[in-house]
Scaffold this motif. Structure first.
Motif, short mmCIF file in Angstrom:
data_model
loop_
_atom_site.label_atom_id
_atom_site.label_comp_id
_atom_site.label_asym_id
_atom_site.label_seq_id
_atom_site.Cartn_x
_atom_site.Cartn_y
_atom_site.Cartn_z
N HIS A 56 0.85 -1.18 0.00
CA HIS A 56 0.00 0.00 0.00
C HIS A 56 0.89 1.23 0.00
O HIS A 56 2.03 1.20 0.44
N ARG A 57 0.34 2.32 -0.46
CA ARG A 57 1.11 3.56 -0.52
C ARG A 57 1.49 4.01 0.89
O ARG A 57 0.65 4.06 1.78
N THR A 58 2.74 4.33 1.05
CA THR A 58 3.21 4.88 2.32
C THR A 58 3.91 6.19 2.01
O THR A 58 4.51 6.35 0.95
N TRP A 73 -4.57 12.78 -3.73
CA TRP A 73 -5.26 11.53 -4.03
C TRP A 73 -6.76 11.73 -4.03
O TRP A 73 -7.46 11.21 -4.89
#
Length: 147
Positions: A56-58, A73
């Motif tokens: 997942h995006r971090t 986003w």
């Protein structure tokens, strides 16, 4: 595939199993393989990329930078909500609430108050009838009258 067969400093081999041969998170497997191939990552780089957020995006930064990333986003239609998973609890969550949430509120991206006391009220949903209210069990009714 045995992890020992994956040299850390080389890209993923061409003979990886297909998604059909995978048991479990098939779509996650495909996304990870595509990421590694697209960005020509070595196995070591892939592990480094996925280690924190499991794919997942971090991101990290100042409160303004974090708010900017969330807004980017949201405004881009990439997300309609977020799960905040700070690396340290409770201080990481407290920092987010105290420093990032006010910025998002100023930008109109985060509520400043709830419209109801419960989630049901907040969404304007009617409270369902309680199927047990007013219909005491017969044995309880007879006990009550005997007292």
């Amino acid at each position: 595939m045995d992890p020992e067969d994956l040299p850390l400093d080389r890209q993923l081999p061409d003979n990886l199993p297909s998604e059909d041969q995978i048991e479990g998170a098939k779509s996650r497997y495909t996304l990870i393989v595509q990421l590694a191939r697209r960005e020509q990552l070595t196995v070591r780089q892939l592990i480094g990329r996925l280690g924190g957020g499991r794919g997942h995006r971090t991101f990290a930064g100042t409160p303004v930078q974090v708010a900017d990333a969330i807004q980017e986003w949201f405004d881009g239609g990439a997300a309609d909500g977020f799960n905040i998973m700070p690396p340290v609890l409770p201080s990481g969550l407290e920092a987010f609430v105290d420093q990032v949430v006010p910025i998002l509120q100023e930008r109109g991206l985060f509520r400043t108050e709830y419209t109801g006391r419960t989630l049901r009220e907040h969404y304007g949903l009617a409270r369902p009838d309680n199927q047990y209210a007013g219909a005491a069990a017969p044995e309880l009714a007879s006990i009550g009258s005997a007292l």
